[in-house]
Design a protein around this motif. Structure first.
Motif, PDB file in Angstrom:
ATOM      1  N   ILE A  91       0.838  -1.195   0.000  1.00  0.00           N
ATOM      2  CA  ILE A  91       0.000   0.000   0.000  1.00  0.00           C
ATOM      3  C   ILE A  91       0.878   1.252   0.000  1.00  0.00           C
ATOM      4  N   ASN A  92       0.604   2.159  -0.941  1.00  0.00           N
ATOM      5  CA  ASN A  92       1.278   3.460  -0.967  1.00  0.00           C
ATOM      6  C   ASN A  92       0.537   4.403  -0.026  1.00  0.00           C
ATOM      7  N   GLU A  93       0.783   4.218   1.258  1.00  0.00           N
ATOM      8  CA  GLU A  93       0.004   4.889   2.299  1.00  0.00           C
ATOM      9  C   GLU A  93       0.195   6.393   2.284  1.00  0.00           C
ATOM     10  N   ALA A  94      -0.837   7.100   2.788  1.00  0.00           N
ATOM     11  CA  ALA A  94      -0.756   8.547   2.940  1.00  0.00           C
ATOM     12  C   ALA A  94      -0.336   8.935   4.352  1.00  0.00           C
ATOM     13  N   ASP A  95      -0.357   7.969   5.283  1.00  0.00           N
ATOM     14  CA  ASP A  95       0.010   8.221   6.679  1.00  0.00           C
ATOM     15  C   ASP A  95      -0.732   9.444   7.209  1.00  0.00           C
ATOM     16  N   ILE A  96      -2.061   9.402   7.120  1.00  0.00           N
ATOM     17  CA  ILE A  96      -2.890  10.533   7.543  1.00  0.00           C
ATOM     18  C   ILE A  96      -2.761  10.711   9.048  1.00  0.00           C
ATOM     19  N   GLU A  97      -2.362  11.893   9.467  1.00  0.00           N
ATOM     20  CA  GLU A  97      -2.090  12.155  10.882  1.00  0.00           C
ATOM     21  C   GLU A  97      -2.840  13.362  11.432  1.00  0.00           C
ATOM     22  N   GLY A  98      -3.709  13.964  10.628  1.00  0.00           N
ATOM     23  CA  GLY A  98      -4.449  15.113  11.138  1.00  0.00           C
ATOM     24  C   GLY A  98      -5.683  15.393  10.315  1.00  0.00           C
ATOM     25  N   LEU A  99      -6.796  15.713  11.006  1.00  0.00           N
ATOM     26  CA  LEU A  99      -8.042  16.117  10.380  1.00  0.00           C
ATOM     27  C   LEU A  99      -8.579  17.344  11.099  1.00  0.00           C
ATOM     28  N   ALA A 100      -9.148  18.272  10.330  1.00  0.00           N
ATOM     29  CA  ALA A 100      -9.775  19.465  10.901  1.00  0.00           C
ATOM     30  C   ALA A 100     -10.839  19.935   9.931  1.00  0.00           C
ATOM     31  N   CYS A 101     -11.789  20.742  10.421  1.00  0.00           N
ATOM     32  CA  CYS A 101     -12.873  21.212   9.567  1.00  0.00           C
ATOM     33  C   CYS A 101     -13.140  22.686   9.838  1.00  0.00           C
ATOM     34  N   ASP A 102     -13.418  23.445   8.755  1.00  0.00           N
ATOM     35  CA  ASP A 102     -13.761  24.861   8.880  1.00  0.00           C
ATOM     36  C   ASP A 102     -15.195  25.134   8.430  1.00  0.00           C
ATOM     37  N   ASN A 103     -16.039  24.097   8.443  1.00  0.00           N
ATOM     38  CA  ASN A 103     -17.450  24.149   8.038  1.00  0.00           C
ATOM     39  C   ASN A 103     -17.653  24.164   6.525  1.00  0.00           C
ATOM     40  N   LYS A 104     -16.596  24.299   5.762  1.00  0.00           N
ATOM     41  CA  LYS A 104     -16.667  24.215   4.306  1.00  0.00           C
ATOM     42  C   LYS A 104     -15.858  23.036   3.777  1.00  0.00           C
ATOM     43  N   TYR A 105     -14.701  22.834   4.393  1.00  0.00           N
ATOM     44  CA  TYR A 105     -13.771  21.807   3.931  1.00  0.00           C
ATOM     45  C   TYR A 105     -13.324  20.927   5.088  1.00  0.00           C
ATOM     46  N   LEU A 106     -13.060  19.672   4.771  1.00  0.00           N
ATOM     47  CA  LEU A 106     -12.314  18.797   5.659  1.00  0.00           C
ATOM     48  C   LEU A 106     -10.850  18.921   5.260  1.00  0.00           C
ATOM     49  N   TRP A 107     -10.009  19.363   6.180  1.00  0.00           N
ATOM     50  CA  TRP A 107      -8.579  19.521   5.929  1.00  0.00           C
ATOM     51  C   TRP A 107      -7.852  18.296   6.468  1.00  0.00           C
ATOM     52  N   LEU A 108      -6.857  17.830   5.745  1.00  0.00           N
ATOM     53  CA  LEU A 108      -6.120  16.650   6.178  1.00  0.00           C
ATOM     54  C   LEU A 108      -4.641  16.790   5.846  1.00  0.00           C
ATOM     55  N   THR A 109      -3.835  16.145   6.656  1.00  0.00           N
ATOM     56  CA  THR A 109      -2.390  16.171   6.426  1.00  0.00           C
ATOM     57  C   THR A 109      -1.798  14.787   6.596  1.00  0.00           C
ATOM     58  N   GLY A 110      -0.842  14.477   5.722  1.00  0.00           N
ATOM     59  CA  GLY A 110       0.004  13.309   5.911  1.00  0.00           C
ATOM     60  C   GLY A 110       1.171  13.680   6.798  1.00  0.00           C
ATOM     61  N   SER A 111       1.960  12.702   7.167  1.00  0.00           N
ATOM     62  CA  SER A 111       3.048  12.949   8.113  1.00  0.00           C
ATOM     63  C   SER A 111       4.218  13.705   7.496  1.00  0.00           C
ATOM     64  N   HIS A 112       4.386  13.633   6.161  1.00  0.00           N
ATOM     65  CA  HIS A 112       5.545  14.227   5.477  1.00  0.00           C
ATOM     66  C   HIS A 112       6.861  13.618   5.966  1.00  0.00           C
ATOM     67  N   SER A 113       6.825  12.431   6.548  1.00  0.00           N
ATOM     68  CA  SER A 113       8.019  11.885   7.198  1.00  0.00           C
ATOM     69  C   SER A 113       8.619  10.728   6.416  1.00  0.00           C
ATOM     70  N   LEU A 114       9.896  10.509   6.661  1.00  0.00           N
ATOM     71  CA  LEU A 114      10.588   9.315   6.167  1.00  0.00           C
ATOM     72  C   LEU A 114      10.426   8.194   7.189  1.00  0.00           C
ATOM     73  N   ARG A 115      10.657   6.959   6.747  1.00  0.00           N
ATOM     74  CA  ARG A 115      10.602   5.869   7.709  1.00  0.00           C
ATOM     75  C   ARG A 115      11.795   4.931   7.507  1.00  0.00           C
ATOM     76  N   ARG A 116      12.260   4.403   8.631  1.00  0.00           N
ATOM     77  CA  ARG A 116      13.382   3.470   8.639  1.00  0.00           C
ATOM     78  C   ARG A 116      12.838   2.060   8.884  1.00  0.00           C
ATOM     79  N   LYS A 117      13.372   1.097   8.155  1.00  0.00           N
ATOM     80  CA  LYS A 117      12.936  -0.280   8.369  1.00  0.00           C
ATOM     81  C   LYS A 117      13.380  -0.781   9.733  1.00  0.00           C
ATOM     82  N   GLN A 118      12.628  -1.732  10.241  1.00  0.00           N
ATOM     83  CA  GLN A 118      12.908  -2.279  11.565  1.00  0.00           C
ATOM     84  C   GLN A 118      13.327  -3.745  11.452  1.00  0.00           C
TER      85      GLN A 118
END
Length: 382
Positions: A91-118
């Motif tokens: 899966i090419n995940e979006a890593d969604i880490e935030g949601l907010a609403c201003d009564n017109k739009y649902l705003w969302l953000t991905g993490s913008h982060s890199l990840r290291r294998k474990q």
């Protein structure tokens, strides 16, 4: 602190499109309540999940949800990578880490982060070393977007476009590609955050976890980096680009700056979620590294309307809750305002990553906790 209420979040197993060893309910990263609609996301998916809140039980100690509906982000946004890679389970995940609403739009953000294998338990030393050297980027994580939200039959839903000419609202995302976006380009030479863009999130690298609406601006909470014990919130403004479906950064002050930086002393913790409470800002704070706890909720009075670049010392923030967490399980990851059935008591609903088996019911239900929210602390004149 122990929860006083619970919410049973029920998902449809047939909409569980993650890998064979991970379920939607197993890694909830964010929650947002709007009326009787609750929006949720799993950090390894490329979708949003909507459930409908039912009435409380007779004792008022638990609530139930139904009508799970999945909204695939690719139906609304032009993400740089398709939903799946070479295999269905990739899966090419979006890593969604935030949601907010201003009564017109649902705003969302991905993490913008890199990840290291474990390393895995059955890896030899050589293979374990190799995994720990492997750092990668999921291109869909560079996501900062909005989707129009409308009310239909008493519930909220997402649409790609709505409204009449001149007042049309449409889904759009910040300009970028699978290697980054305008925000990461702006931060590349930033004296505070530039050096951390190439460090994985769980190594105290750059990692967005939380979004809140502040007037016409957005606040982005950073899990990392934590700088000498200080956490950070970025303030940005987004406006429509000339290209349909795209947004661009806009000035946040009269001098034309494209970014404001707010630093907060959270005792060495990073930010795991943000939630506006009127003019105030609630901050879910937890470890930036891969640790179990501690986890606290702070209130920044006036934080949803910062207006400058303050440096908030510990005594200027209210610690309103200390949340329970498990050993290797039950990491508080998302929160949303949650009123009781009579609407008199304001509270927080908290969802967890790495949910403990005791939190899972049947094949598709997970327990979220509800904690009473203390009233705002009275302050004397400055």
């Amino acid at each position: 602190m122990h929860p006083t209420n619970i919410v049973l979040l029920e998902f449809h197993p047939e909409q569980d499109n993650l890998t064979h060893d991970k379920e939607l309910r197993d890694g909830l990263s964010v929650a947002l309540r709007m009326g009787n609609t609750i929006w949720l996301a799993n950090d390894e998916s490329v979708s949003l999940e909507r459930v409908t809140l039912c009435e409380e039980d007779s004792r008022g100690k638990s609530s139930f949800t139904r009508d799970h509906t999945q909204f695939r982000l690719h139906d609304y946004l032009d993400l740089p990578l398709p939903p799946h890679g070479e295999t269905r389970e990739d899966i090419n995940e979006a890593d969604i880490e935030g949601l907010a609403c201003d009564n017109k739009y649902l705003w969302l953000t991905g993490s913008h982060s890199l990840r290291r294998k474990q390393p895995r338990p059955d890896d030899g030393a050589k293979k374990a070393h190799k995994r720990l050297c492997s750092v990668g980027a999921d291109g869909n994580r560079y996501l900062l977007a909005r989707i129009p939200i409308v009310e239909e039959a008493g519930a909220y839903t997402l649409v790609k476009e709505t409204g009449q000419e001149g007042k049309r609202r449409s889904a759009a995302m910040l300009r970028g590609d699978e290697h980054g976006n305008e925000l990461t380009a702006l931060l590349k030479d930033d004296e505070h955050f530039g050096p951390f863009l190439h460090i994985p999130g769980k190594d105290n690298g750059f990692d967005i976890e939380g979004i809140a609406v502040a007037g016409k601006h957005l606040l982005l909470g950073l899990r990392g980096p934590v700088l000498r014990g200080w956490a950070a919130i970025l303030e940005v403004a987004l406006v429509d680009d000339e290209q349909p479906g795209r947004l661009k950064l806009a000035p946040v002050d009269a001098e034309g700056a494209l970014l404001r930086k707010h630093f907060l002393d959270l005792g060495g913790l990073g930010i795991r979620d943000l939630c506006a409470q009127g003019k105030d800002l609630l901050i879910l704070a937890g470890p930036t590294m891969d640790l179990d706890g501690p986890v606290h909720v702070y209130r920044w009075v006036g934080g949803a309307q910062p207006g400058s670049e303050p440096v908030m010392h510990a005594d200027q923030l209210e610690r309103v809750l200390s949340l329970p967490y498990g050993v290797g399980v039950d990491h508080p990851e998302g929160m949303t305002l949650f009123q009781s059935g009579d609407g008199k008591e304001e509270a927080l609903m908290v969802v967890y990553d790495s949910a403990a088996p005791s939190r899972q019911i049947g094949d598709s239900t997970i327990v979220a906790d509800v904690f009473p929210l203390p009233a705002r602390r009275k302050r004397g004149k400055a």
